[in-house]
Design a protein around this motif. Structure first.
Motif, PDB file in Angstrom:
ATOM      1  N   GLY A  84       0.841  -1.188   0.000  1.00  0.00           N
ATOM      2  CA  GLY A  84       0.000   0.000   0.000  1.00  0.00           C
ATOM      3  C   GLY A  84       0.875   1.236   0.000  1.00  0.00           C
ATOM      4  N   ALA A  85       0.602   2.160  -0.903  1.00  0.00           N
ATOM      5  CA  ALA A  85       1.475   3.321  -1.072  1.00  0.00           C
ATOM      6  C   ALA A  85       1.432   4.273   0.116  1.00  0.00           C
ATOM      7  N   GLU A  86       0.381   4.171   0.955  1.00  0.00           N
ATOM      8  CA  GLU A  86       0.257   5.044   2.126  1.00  0.00           C
ATOM      9  C   GLU A  86       0.337   4.260   3.428  1.00  0.00           C
ATOM     10  N   ASP A  87       1.087   3.202   3.459  1.00  0.00           N
ATOM     11  CA  ASP A  87       1.194   2.348   4.645  1.00  0.00           C
ATOM     12  C   ASP A  87       1.984   3.046   5.758  1.00  0.00           C
ATOM     13  N   PRO A  88       1.377   3.299   6.935  1.00  0.00           N
ATOM     14  CA  PRO A  88       2.114   3.929   8.025  1.00  0.00           C
ATOM     15  C   PRO A  88       2.822   2.934   8.941  1.00  0.00           C
ATOM     16  N   ARG A  89       2.433   1.665   8.861  1.00  0.00           N
ATOM     17  CA  ARG A  89       2.969   0.661   9.780  1.00  0.00           C
ATOM     18  C   ARG A  89       4.304   0.128   9.295  1.00  0.00           C
ATOM     19  N   VAL A  90       4.299  -0.359   8.068  1.00  0.00           N
ATOM     20  CA  VAL A  90       5.526  -0.794   7.387  1.00  0.00           C
ATOM     21  C   VAL A  90       5.628   0.082   6.144  1.00  0.00           C
ATOM     22  N   ALA A  91       6.529   1.025   6.181  1.00  0.00           N
ATOM     23  CA  ALA A  91       6.603   2.030   5.119  1.00  0.00           C
ATOM     24  C   ALA A  91       6.862   1.382   3.763  1.00  0.00           C
ATOM     25  N   PRO A  92       6.281   1.936   2.686  1.00  0.00           N
ATOM     26  CA  PRO A  92       6.537   1.395   1.345  1.00  0.00           C
ATOM     27  C   PRO A  92       8.021   1.353   1.002  1.00  0.00           C
ATOM     28  N   SER A  93       8.822   2.187   1.661  1.00  0.00           N
ATOM     29  CA  SER A  93      10.267   2.175   1.412  1.00  0.00           C
ATOM     30  C   SER A  93      10.886   0.822   1.727  1.00  0.00           C
ATOM     31  N   LEU A  99       7.646  -5.054  -8.340  1.00  0.00           N
ATOM     32  CA  LEU A  99       7.078  -4.277  -7.246  1.00  0.00           C
ATOM     33  C   LEU A  99       5.773  -3.638  -7.724  1.00  0.00           C
ATOM     34  N   VAL A 100       4.698  -3.861  -6.986  1.00  0.00           N
ATOM     35  CA  VAL A 100       3.385  -3.304  -7.298  1.00  0.00           C
ATOM     36  C   VAL A 100       2.938  -2.460  -6.119  1.00  0.00           C
ATOM     37  N   LEU A 101       2.593  -1.192  -6.375  1.00  0.00           N
ATOM     38  CA  LEU A 101       2.110  -0.282  -5.334  1.00  0.00           C
ATOM     39  C   LEU A 101       0.624  -0.016  -5.530  1.00  0.00           C
ATOM     40  N   TYR A 102      -0.095   0.124  -4.420  1.00  0.00           N
ATOM     41  CA  TYR A 102      -1.525   0.396  -4.459  1.00  0.00           C
ATOM     42  C   TYR A 102      -1.792   1.789  -3.897  1.00  0.00           C
ATOM     43  N   PRO A 103      -2.039   2.779  -4.771  1.00  0.00           N
ATOM     44  CA  PRO A 103      -2.315   4.142  -4.302  1.00  0.00           C
ATOM     45  C   PRO A 103      -3.535   4.186  -3.389  1.00  0.00           C
ATOM     46  N   GLY A 104      -3.432   4.980  -2.324  1.00  0.00           N
ATOM     47  CA  GLY A 104      -4.555   5.142  -1.411  1.00  0.00           C
ATOM     48  C   GLY A 104      -4.732   4.022  -0.415  1.00  0.00           C
ATOM     49  N   GLU A 105      -3.934   2.972  -0.514  1.00  0.00           N
ATOM     50  CA  GLU A 105      -4.054   1.848   0.414  1.00  0.00           C
ATOM     51  C   GLU A 105      -2.987   1.943   1.504  1.00  0.00           C
ATOM     52  N   GLY A 106      -3.321   1.445   2.685  1.00  0.00           N
ATOM     53  CA  GLY A 106      -2.404   1.474   3.812  1.00  0.00           C
ATOM     54  C   GLY A 106      -1.814   0.106   4.092  1.00  0.00           C
ATOM     55  N   GLY A 153      -2.503  -3.005   4.229  1.00  0.00           N
ATOM     56  CA  GLY A 153      -3.517  -3.948   3.787  1.00  0.00           C
ATOM     57  C   GLY A 153      -4.496  -3.244   2.871  1.00  0.00           C
ATOM     58  N   ASN A 154      -4.979  -3.927   1.863  1.00  0.00           N
ATOM     59  CA  ASN A 154      -5.883  -3.313   0.889  1.00  0.00           C
ATOM     60  C   ASN A 154      -7.321  -3.316   1.409  1.00  0.00           C
ATOM     61  N   SER A 155      -8.009  -2.181   1.243  1.00  0.00           N
ATOM     62  CA  SER A 155      -9.386  -2.071   1.711  1.00  0.00           C
ATOM     63  C   SER A 155     -10.392  -1.976   0.577  1.00  0.00           C
ATOM     64  N   ARG A 156      -9.965  -1.616  -0.605  1.00  0.00           N
ATOM     65  CA  ARG A 156     -10.877  -1.414  -1.724  1.00  0.00           C
ATOM     66  C   ARG A 156     -11.022  -2.697  -2.550  1.00  0.00           C
ATOM     67  N   ALA A 157     -12.219  -2.890  -3.067  1.00  0.00           N
ATOM     68  CA  ALA A 157     -12.524  -4.141  -3.762  1.00  0.00           C
ATOM     69  C   ALA A 157     -11.618  -4.358  -4.969  1.00  0.00           C
ATOM     70  N   ALA A 158     -11.403  -3.313  -5.774  1.00  0.00           N
ATOM     71  CA  ALA A 158     -10.581  -3.474  -6.974  1.00  0.00           C
ATOM     72  C   ALA A 158      -9.147  -3.828  -6.611  1.00  0.00           C
ATOM     73  N   ALA A 159      -8.609  -3.156  -5.580  1.00  0.00           N
ATOM     74  CA  ALA A 159      -7.236  -3.438  -5.160  1.00  0.00           C
ATOM     75  C   ALA A 159      -7.111  -4.858  -4.617  1.00  0.00           C
ATOM     76  N   ARG A 160      -8.148  -5.320  -3.928  1.00  0.00           N
ATOM     77  CA  ARG A 160      -8.108  -6.684  -3.400  1.00  0.00           C
ATOM     78  C   ARG A 160      -8.161  -7.713  -4.536  1.00  0.00           C
ATOM     79  N   TYR A 161      -9.033  -7.479  -5.476  1.00  0.00           N
ATOM     80  CA  TYR A 161      -9.156  -8.408  -6.601  1.00  0.00           C
ATOM     81  C   TYR A 161      -7.867  -8.436  -7.410  1.00  0.00           C
ATOM     82  N   ASP A 162      -7.324  -7.264  -7.667  1.00  0.00           N
ATOM     83  CA  ASP A 162      -6.069  -7.162  -8.395  1.00  0.00           C
ATOM     84  C   ASP A 162      -4.965  -7.924  -7.674  1.00  0.00           C
ATOM     85  N   TYR A 163      -4.925  -7.777  -6.354  1.00  0.00           N
ATOM     86  CA  TYR A 163      -3.904  -8.475  -5.555  1.00  0.00           C
ATOM     87  C   TYR A 163      -4.004  -9.984  -5.740  1.00  0.00           C
TER      88      TYR A 163
END
Length: 548
Positions: free
Chosen positions: A460-469, A489-496, A498-508
């Motif tokens: 998730g591109a906005e992950d505060p727990r384990v930074a995308p870095s 490497l695949v990044l999910y914009p707007g996700e923290g 873990g993915n919360s949006r249906a499209a991001a989950r399906y894509d994953y």
């Protein structure tokens, strides 16, 4: 208003609201002065009480509350409330410093604080208002709130009911007659336990194939949420020692062929017994063993139960239907086996905990269930750490790896996470500067020289727990140092985290299975990278060709 509760007689309403608007700050933001001071601009919730009925309070009375309140519970007599509060809104404080405050609602003052020493979970007030049921940690170093306590409201004193037992309390609810119902997980199974008002056990009722996850009571009716190997969560009522199903949300599952699912216990290299959940491929296990996916849970203060094990990031029965075996190990550090077991991983990151996962593979190969040359690993968060470790340090063991929001550099992770105190107290037990080289040696990036496992990294591109870095670091290290090893490497914009949006989950899920089909099922570590846009390639989204 974020939450509210009525007094039992309906004469009062108690409300938890956000902080009042800072009009000066709002004006600054609109003018473009929108700089954020990291961790220094906390805004605390507010609590109000108002009389309702024929006369309604035009100005609700403010209740003085300590720190940042995340939840509250009103006693049956309406005179007392229990407020869950931490010093600040920081996630780290919610894990390590949240406490229960008993508030006298007639005066709005804090009467006492229940000084539990560690993590705090479910809180329930007894029907007579004299006791609290509280699921909490036993000490500051306890990785999880899994011990059931009784609290004397008059004094704030608390005592554990199941401390040291090889189990985890998950949820509790008082019954109208003063008994306490608790959901207890014992390893990969569960039960409903009843306690008398004095804390003695009144009875225990195994869930059988059901994995109970929560309990509620209303009068004489006791209801639980539960899942099972062949269905996700449904509602059940409990009576006379048995469970009756109330809901069926997915009737179509009755027409699906499932892989056989069961618990399996194996012996780790040092003699420790480790339990896990095995899902066999639909049909049969082929001669020579099936391709195996080791699905590693995060935390590691969590555990896998022998219930529904299919989700967007968990291959489960989806993989079983495609010929894979899936094993979910409750490696050392897992809950459900007692506090001592959940502390076994402390001060030994990537040590025996991740050895346990390799030992699971070897045990399954020895039993003829898994093909040792076609074994992969996946997981998120701490399970992502295990997947990164499997693709580097233990690369020879795994034909493919899918790493999700995982740790790759223990040193830089400490400086970029939002839970540094929790990390120190219940995981590392040392700071990185106590031994820089040891921290580095427990990092997947340090072992990239060993990497020959095709690795898919998602974050998730906005992950505060384990930074995308963390994902950038491992991707770049492999890309530069081991250019012949497939890595993406695949990044999910707007996700923290873990993915919360249906499209991001399906894509994953599509990407995960595509990666395993390409490298794991074939056993070909040198295969070409799969299509970077699997949804369009499969024609599931969009109207144009995959080249659009």
């Amino acid at each position: 208003m974020s939450s509210y509760a009525w007094s039992p007689d309906g004469s009062m309403i108690h409300m938890l609201t956000a902080a009042a608007e800072d009009t000066a700050r709002t004006a600054q933001d609109k003018a473009g002065f929108n700089a954020v001071v990291y961790e220094e601009e906390a805004r605390l919730n507010r609590m109000f009480s108002a009389r309702v009925g024929e006369k309604i309070d035009a100005e609700p009375r403010a209740v003085t509350i300590p720190g940042y309140v995340s939840a509250f519970h009103v006693a049956p007599d309406g005179r007392m409330a229990v407020v869950e509060s931490a010093p600040t809104p920081l996630v780290d404080d919610s894990y390590t410093a949240k406490r229960a405050h008993i508030i006298d609602l007639t005066t709005g003052r804090v009467a006492r604080v229940v000084e539990t020493p560690g993590k705090l979970g479910d809180i329930e007030i007894s029907p007579d208002g004299r006791q609290l049921a509280m699921i909490a940690a036993v000490d500051a170093n306890d990785p999880a709130d899994t011990t059931l306590h009784l609290v004397d409201v008059a004094t704030g004193q608390f005592r554990p009911l199941n401390a040291g037992a090889p189990e985890a309390a998950v949820d509790a609810e008082w019954l109208a007659d003063g008994r306490l119902a608790a959901v207890i997980h014992k390893g990969a199974q569960s039960s409903l336990r009843l306690y008398n008002n004095d804390g003695s056990v009144a009875g225990e009722y195994p869930g059988g194939e059901l994995i109970l996850t929560s309990v509620e009571a209303n009068g004489d009716t006791v209801a639980v949420q539960a899942n099972a190997p062949r269905h996700p969560t449904e509602l059940f009522t409990w009576a006379d020692g048995g469970f009756t199903r109330w809901t069926t949300h997915n009737p179509w599952l009755a027409d699906i062929d499932f892989g056989n699912q069961r618990t399996l216990t194996y012996t780790a290299r040092d003699g420790q017994a480790i339990e896990g959940v095995l899902i066999e491929p639909v049909g049969r296990i082929p001669r020579g063993g099936a391709p195996l996916i080791l699905n590693v849970h995060g935390g590691p203060e969590a555990h896998e139960s022998n219930g529904w094990q299919t989700a967007y990031s968990k291959p489960g029965q989806v993989a079983a239907g495609q010929g894979y075996a899936v094993f979910l190990p409750n490696y050392r550090g897992s809950t459900g086996y007692g506090t001592a077991f959940s502390k076994e991983h402390q001060k030994d990151a990537a040590g025996k905990e991740f050895d346990d996962i390799v030992d699971a593979k070897r045990a399954l190969v020895a039993e003829g269930i898994a093909d040792g040359d076609r074994t992969g690993i996946t997981g998120g968060s701490y399970g992502g750490y295990a997947s990164g470790w499997g693709a580097t340090y233990y690369s020879d063991e795994y034909a493919a790896s899918v790493m999700f929001v995982g740790i790759s550099n223990v040193i830089s992770k400490f400086g970029t996470t939002d839970i540094p105190t929790e990390e120190y107290l219940v995981h590392a037990r040392d700071y990185i500067w106590d031994d820089w080289m040891d921290s580095l040696a427990r990092s997947p990036i340090y072992h990239v020289d060993k990497a020959n496992t095709p690795l898919l990294i998602m974050h998730g591109a906005e992950d505060p727990r384990v930074a995308p870095s963390q994902s950038y670091e491992l991707y770049r290290s492999i890309k530069v140092r081991k250019p012949d090893v497939p890595v993406r490497l695949v990044l999910y914009p707007g996700e923290g985290h873990g993915n919360s949006r249906a499209a991001a989950r399906y894509d994953y899920n599509l990407r995960m299975m595509q990666w395993f089909d390409t490298y794991l099922k074939t056993g070909d570590r040198g295969a070409e990278l799969p299509d970077p846009r699997p949804m369009l390639a499969e024609g599931t989204v969009g109207t144009g060709s995959s080249d659009d």
